[in-house]
Design a protein around this motif. Structure first.
Motif, PDB file in Angstrom:
ATOM      1  N   ILE A 191       0.879  -1.169   0.000  1.00  0.00           N
ATOM      2  CA  ILE A 191       0.000   0.000   0.000  1.00  0.00           C
ATOM      3  C   ILE A 191       0.911   1.212   0.000  1.00  0.00           C
ATOM      4  O   ILE A 191       1.737   1.383   0.908  1.00  0.00           O
ATOM      5  CB  ILE A 191      -0.920   0.012   1.236  1.00  0.00           C
ATOM      6  N   ARG A 192       0.782   2.037  -1.033  1.00  0.00           N
ATOM      7  CA  ARG A 192       1.633   3.221  -1.147  1.00  0.00           C
ATOM      8  C   ARG A 192       0.727   4.444  -1.260  1.00  0.00           C
ATOM      9  O   ARG A 192      -0.309   4.408  -1.922  1.00  0.00           O
ATOM     10  CB  ARG A 192       2.548   3.128  -2.366  1.00  0.00           C
ATOM     11  N   GLY A 193       1.133   5.505  -0.588  1.00  0.00           N
ATOM     12  CA  GLY A 193       0.263   6.667  -0.606  1.00  0.00           C
ATOM     13  C   GLY A 193       0.981   7.964  -0.324  1.00  0.00           C
ATOM     14  O   GLY A 193       2.174   7.995   0.012  1.00  0.00           O
ATOM     15  N   PHE A 194       0.208   9.042  -0.459  1.00  0.00           N
ATOM     16  CA  PHE A 194       0.709  10.408  -0.269  1.00  0.00           C
ATOM     17  C   PHE A 194      -0.251  11.146   0.654  1.00  0.00           C
ATOM     18  O   PHE A 194      -1.474  10.978   0.585  1.00  0.00           O
ATOM     19  CB  PHE A 194       0.766  11.127  -1.622  1.00  0.00           C
ATOM     20  N   ALA A 195       0.301  11.974   1.557  1.00  0.00           N
ATOM     21  CA  ALA A 195      -0.495  12.890   2.374  1.00  0.00           C
ATOM     22  C   ALA A 195       0.213  14.234   2.413  1.00  0.00           C
ATOM     23  O   ALA A 195       1.431  14.306   2.575  1.00  0.00           O
ATOM     24  CB  ALA A 195      -0.682  12.341   3.785  1.00  0.00           C
ATOM     25  N   GLY A 196      -0.548  15.309   2.251  1.00  0.00           N
ATOM     26  CA  GLY A 196       0.052  16.640   2.306  1.00  0.00           C
ATOM     27  C   GLY A 196      -0.850  17.656   1.624  1.00  0.00           C
ATOM     28  O   GLY A 196      -1.928  17.317   1.105  1.00  0.00           O
ATOM     29  N   PRO A 197      -0.484  18.925   1.638  1.00  0.00           N
ATOM     30  CA  PRO A 197       0.780  19.442   2.170  1.00  0.00           C
ATOM     31  C   PRO A 197       0.710  19.700   3.674  1.00  0.00           C
ATOM     32  O   PRO A 197      -0.358  19.901   4.231  1.00  0.00           O
ATOM     33  CB  PRO A 197       0.951  20.751   1.411  1.00  0.00           C
ATOM     34  N   TYR A 198       1.897  19.696   4.310  1.00  0.00           N
ATOM     35  CA  TYR A 198       2.031  20.034   5.720  1.00  0.00           C
ATOM     36  C   TYR A 198       2.640  21.428   5.849  1.00  0.00           C
ATOM     37  O   TYR A 198       3.394  21.864   4.976  1.00  0.00           O
ATOM     38  CB  TYR A 198       2.895  18.999   6.434  1.00  0.00           C
ATOM     39  N   PRO A 199       2.338  22.133   6.939  1.00  0.00           N
ATOM     40  CA  PRO A 199       2.860  23.495   7.121  1.00  0.00           C
ATOM     41  C   PRO A 199       4.386  23.493   7.218  1.00  0.00           C
ATOM     42  O   PRO A 199       4.972  22.661   7.902  1.00  0.00           O
ATOM     43  CB  PRO A 199       2.240  23.939   8.451  1.00  0.00           C
ATOM     44  N   ILE A 200       5.018  24.450   6.513  1.00  0.00           N
ATOM     45  CA  ILE A 200       6.474  24.576   6.568  1.00  0.00           C
ATOM     46  C   ILE A 200       6.846  26.043   6.687  1.00  0.00           C
ATOM     47  O   ILE A 200       5.991  26.921   6.778  1.00  0.00           O
ATOM     48  CB  ILE A 200       7.141  23.954   5.325  1.00  0.00           C
ATOM     49  N   THR A 201       8.156  26.300   6.681  1.00  0.00           N
ATOM     50  CA  THR A 201       8.664  27.640   6.946  1.00  0.00           C
ATOM     51  C   THR A 201       8.330  28.612   5.823  1.00  0.00           C
ATOM     52  O   THR A 201       7.926  29.744   6.065  1.00  0.00           O
ATOM     53  CB  THR A 201      10.189  27.584   7.145  1.00  0.00           C
ATOM     54  N   HIS A 202       8.505  28.189   4.581  1.00  0.00           N
ATOM     55  CA  HIS A 202       8.317  29.088   3.444  1.00  0.00           C
ATOM     56  C   HIS A 202       6.983  28.803   2.773  1.00  0.00           C
ATOM     57  O   HIS A 202       6.708  27.680   2.354  1.00  0.00           O
ATOM     58  CB  HIS A 202       9.456  28.923   2.437  1.00  0.00           C
TER      59      HIS A 202
END
Length: 559
Positions: free
Chosen positions: A284-295
């Motif tokens: 099982i392969r997956g993606f989650a995002g986006p997450y908060p970052i600096t820029h």
């Protein structure tokens, strides 16, 4: 619960003499030796003696001696001695279902580890099981009643306390083959938990933040598409996303519970947050995002690969250096709209900035109580072994209203099953315990009202309300989210809060003062007088004061 005691003067104990903990051969699959009872001076030497005796009778230390702990705590200095010995002597530690390991015992537990081969690799092996109780808190100086101590003895006791704090710090800095004994999070909890209270490792999030092994869980239904989000959220909350800001520090200064920390991340989630999953060749392969970052122009995405075979995971086969779940953290700028998900395609569009493996319990929701997790066959075997070694059935601690997860400054509308007037927090708790339907309660501190609730009959949304504190049963707290309705600052003239502000500054107007509060999560109310703005995080009821304006931070309720 035993407090961590620092004796005053020349080692004076203000209790009747108590026998040291009992350390004996356990003769069970999970426990070579067991330590039970109150920890006292001499226990580390006794453990050393018992280990030598175990080896002389055929015990093999190459795989690590297994020590099961069931102690209310006791002498802090001896707990630290036990830690040092356990760390140095290839000893694994367990807190089995029904066992309690608190205070000094919990510090000793953290030493659980062993060296592989010729000592090239240290593997951490300190394991908690669902329904085991592992608790930490700070030490206390004990002053005998009706006895006066000279100033030099009080100074000496203070020096001892500082030395203990230094020892705990040294444990925190102790690193061996990239493995550490005490996380920043646990140091913070140790120093910030009152001796009259206890920080228990009782949720998946507590396990992850403390880097403690979790045994006895059935993962047969855990490998699902929803687990992709859990893995990514758990890494984020652990503080291990690169380039991130906000709630992902290794020390959470305002930490109250894993459920509250999890809610803060979900509140922060951006509108275009995406979860995509594909199943291919047993993965099982997956993606989650986006997450908060600096820029703001950059995005951080989380790519996860999970073997479907993990559903049959057994803790005994776990190798921390070859994690069961592979994660790649990637920086990207945009993902093409209306593009069908392709794990490899999406991953190649970004810049991989970190690759890591994580343990199977990262599949689980951060806020889930350990007692609510599905139990494996190994769990039930461990319960039987606890009964065998202790001579008693496991005393699984029932959840009471005092154990509910707190959400200070929030109201939980709906689901009312009762109202108690003239209620203190304690009478509110007692009323909830007496009502079988009560799985949450909101305490109106300003009006001394208690609203008993059925959490299942609420919308699971909490709303900012300065006068209210809500408490929710752990099983339901994991579902709680902050409402997204508008925040307003309600102004009242010639009124003031009279408790101490957590921050104050010069402000040109009430509007500027109120806007600062509206934008800061911690703030629930302000005083404004002259050019002074005072900010409050848990204000008590306001009263009359000529010339002062207050601002109440409120959130609009659903119509």
């Amino acid at each position: 619960m035993k407090q961590l005691l620092l004796a005053l003067g020349l080692g004076i104990w203000l209790v009747s003499p108590v026998q040291a903990a009992e350390i004996i051969k356990a003769n069970t699959e999970l426990c070579d030796l067991s330590l039970t009872g109150e920890i006292r001076q001499g226990d580390a030497k006794e453990l050393d003696r018992q280990k030598a005796n175990w080896r002389s009778k055929g015990g093999y230390a190459g795989d690590g001696l297994k020590l099961c702990l069931d102690s209310p705590g006791g002498s802090l200095s001896e707990g630290l001695e036990l830690f040092e010995m356990i760390w140095a002597q290839n000893i694994k530690t367990h807190v089995l279902p029904g066992a309690n390991c608190e205070s000094a015992c919990a510090l000793a537990f953290l030493g659980g580890s062993y060296l592989l081969g010729t000592g090239v690799t240290r593997e951490m092996r300190r394991e908690i099981w669902p329904d085991g109780r592992l608790g930490f808190h700070g030490p206390r100086l004990v002053f005998p009643a009706n006895i006066k101590f000279p100033g030099d003895q009080v100074s000496k006791a203070f020096d001892v306390a500082m030395e203990i704090a230094a020892q705990v710090y040294e444990i925190n800095r102790l690193q061996d083959r990239e493995n550490g004994a005490l996380t920043d999070h646990l140091v913070h909890r140790f120093l910030n938990t009152s001796p009259d209270d206890m920080y228990f490792i009782d949720t998946v999030g507590d396990v992850i933040l403390s880097e403690i092994g979790l045994n006895g869980v059935d993962y047969s239904n855990a490998v699902t598409p929803g687990a992709i989000r859990n893995v990514c959220n758990n890494i984020y909350l652990k503080g291990e996303f690169p380039l991130v800001q906000g709630h992902t520090e290794s020390i959470h200064k305002d930490f109250t519970s894993a459920a509250a920390l999890n809610r803060r991340l979900l509140d922060y989630e951006v509108d275009d947050f995406t979860i995509e999953v594909e199943q291919l060749d047993g993965l099982i392969r997956g993606f989650a995002g986006p997450y908060p970052i600096t820029h703001r122009s950059d995005r951080i995405g989380c790519f996860v690969s999970i073997s479907e075979g993990l559903a049959n995971f057994e803790y005994e086969d776990f190798d921390p250096d070859e994690g069961e779940i592979s994660v790649e953290i990637s920086r990207y700028y945009a993902i093409r709209e209306n593009d069908n998900f392709s794990f490899s395609g999406w991953l190649n569009e970004g810049e991989t900035i970190e690759v890591r493996d994580v343990a199977p319990w990262y599949l689980l929701d951060f806020a889930t109580p350990l007692s609510d997790l599905p139990k494996s066959a190994a769990y039930h075997s461990a319960r039987r072994q606890y009964a065998q070694q202790s001579g008693k059935e496991p005393s699984i601690v029932a959840t009471t209203a005092a154990d509910f997860v707190s959400f200070p400054g929030f109201d939980l509308p709906g689901g009312d099953v009762g109202l108690v007037r003239n209620a203190t927090l304690e009478t509110c708790r007692q009323s909830c315990d007496a009502d079988d339907k009560c799985t949450a309660y909101t305490h109106d501190r300003w009006n001394n009202l208690c609203f008993l609730k059925s959490a299942a009959d609420t919308s699971n949304l909490i709303y900012v309300q300065p006068k209210a504190d809500s408490y929710i049963a752990p099983s339901f707290a994991a579902l709680i989210r902050s409402a997204r309705t508008n925040i307003v600052m309600k102004k009242r003239n010639n009124k003031a809060f009279f408790d101490s502000p957590y921050y104050d500054f010069e402000s040109s107007s009430f509007s500027q003062c109120a806007s600062f509060c509206a934008e800061e999560d911690k703030c629930l109310g302000v005083n404004f007088s002259g050019n002074l703005c005072e900010m409050f995080d848990h204000p008590e009821v306001y009263n009359d004061r000529l010339g002062t304006q207050i601002g109440l931070k409120l959130q609009q309720l659903p119509e």
